[in-house]
Design an enzyme around this catalytic site. Structure first.
Site, PDB file in Angstrom:
ATOM      1  CB  ALA A 114     -15.690 -87.138  37.736  1.00 50.13           C
ATOM      2  N   GLY A 153     -14.569 -90.006  33.617  1.00 51.65           N
ATOM      3  CA  GLY A 153     -13.828 -90.775  34.619  1.00 51.65           C
ATOM      4  C   GLY A 153     -14.082 -92.276  34.521  1.00 51.65           C
ATOM      5  CD  GLU A 165     -10.257 -89.458  32.951  1.00 49.35           C
ATOM      6  OE1 GLU A 165     -11.251 -89.146  33.648  1.00 49.35           O
ATOM      7  OE2 GLU A 165      -9.273 -88.716  32.820  1.00 49.35           O
ATOM      8  CD  GLU A 197     -13.738 -85.958  30.544  1.00 45.75           C
ATOM      9  OE1 GLU A 197     -13.814 -86.185  29.311  1.00 45.75           O
ATOM     10  OE2 GLU A 197     -13.451 -86.831  31.375  1.00 45.75           O
TER      11      GLU A 197
END
Ligand code: COA
Length: 259
Positions: A66, A111, A114, A134
């Site tokens: 992200a 992300g 993911e 993260e």
């Protein structure tokens, strides 16, 4: 349809989506997430799309996470909304009625990992690297990573990766079962296309049934065996099932219509 942050192409029913922010290692900012949401609507609604490849632009990164710059100053409530939105978009990928394959051409972090895990299966280039870093940022994954990583590689390996922010290479990802194949980068899309050509020759509604039933394994609100019975029953009402069984008995190749 044209997208601000994605390149798309459709060839022989195979729709390739390329996340196109190579200067930021294809990090998922709001614009990319919006476009991914929209492009999945196109995948669902365009009958000419039979299967999908998701990859990243450039030789270095699939998606490096992200966009961290958008995290600054968010409250807990805003964080929850962000995670909900990301999870919903990735559910849309996971529940797509057409196969979606991730072609991982470099970093698949946060992300990015993911996103790859929300696809139906994964193929990695030799330079691919996977991780959920993260905790380096004082965060945990919020787009389904804690759930899908644990489903795919088991709790011990998952928790080691989640808690250490470690990265694994493509060979280790293959050994863990996170990816199905590792190939030289120049063969990455070709490998996916060769598998999707086989899948695209099968009955589309039965392919959708495979996805629904496999996803039901991980859905506690559903009894997977009941979902399987229902999907199996649905196949009996299709033209394609009549065609497939007749073609076998008549010793000819089936021609499926998706009906
Ligand atoms: N969000 C925002 N920007 C990112 C990003 C992310 N997740 N990952 C990379 N970028 C940007 C960098 O800030 C840099 O931008 P700049 O050129 O304007 O400074 C550019 O992409 C290139 O990245 P850089 O760090 O210079 O490349 P590198 O080869 O030295 O390192 C990584 C590659 C992937 C190891 C490193 O970029 C990284 O650790 N990224 C963050 C990974 C992460 O924590 N993801 C989870 C987020 S929740």
């Amino acid at each position: 349809m044209a997208y601000q942050t994605l390149l798309t192409s459709l060839e022989n029913g195979i729709f390739t989506i390329t996340i196109n922010r190579p200067d930021k290692l294809n990090a998922l900012n709001r614009d990319v997430m919006h476009d991914l949401d929209e492009v999945m609507n196109e995948v669902y609604n365009n009958a000419a799309i039979r299967s999908v490849i998701i990859t990243g632009a450039g030789p270095k990164s699939f998606v490096a996470g992200a966009d961290i710059s958008e995290f600054i100053g968010l409250s807990g409530e805003e964080g929850k909304l962000l995670a909900k939105k990301g999870q919903d978009i990735f559910f849309k990928i996971e529940n797509a009625p057409k196969p979606v394959v991730a072609c991982i051409n470099g970093f698949a972090l946060g992300g990015g990992c993911e996103l790859a895990m929300s696809c139906h299966f994964r193929i990695a280039a030799e330079n691919a690297k996977f991780g959920q870093p993260e905790v380096n940022l004082g965060l945990i994954p919020g787009y389904g990573g804690t759930q899908r990583l644990t489903q795919l590689i088991g709790k011990g390996r998952s928790l080691e990766l989640l808690m250490s922010a470690g990265m694994i290479d493509a060979k280790t990802a293959l050994q863990y079962g996170l990816v199905n194949y590792v190939v030289p980068q120049e063969e990455l899309l070709g490998k996916a296309i060769s598998i999707l050509e086989i899948i695209n020759s099968k009955a589309p509604l039965a392919i959708a049934g495979c996805i629904t039933t496999a996803n039901a394994v991980f859905d506690e609100s559903n009894n997977g065996f009941e979902v399987e019975r229902n999907e199996f029953a649905k196949c009996f009402g299709t033209e394609d099932m009549k065609e497939g069984t007749s073609a076998f008995l008549e010793k000819r190749k089936a021609v499926f219509q998706g009906k």
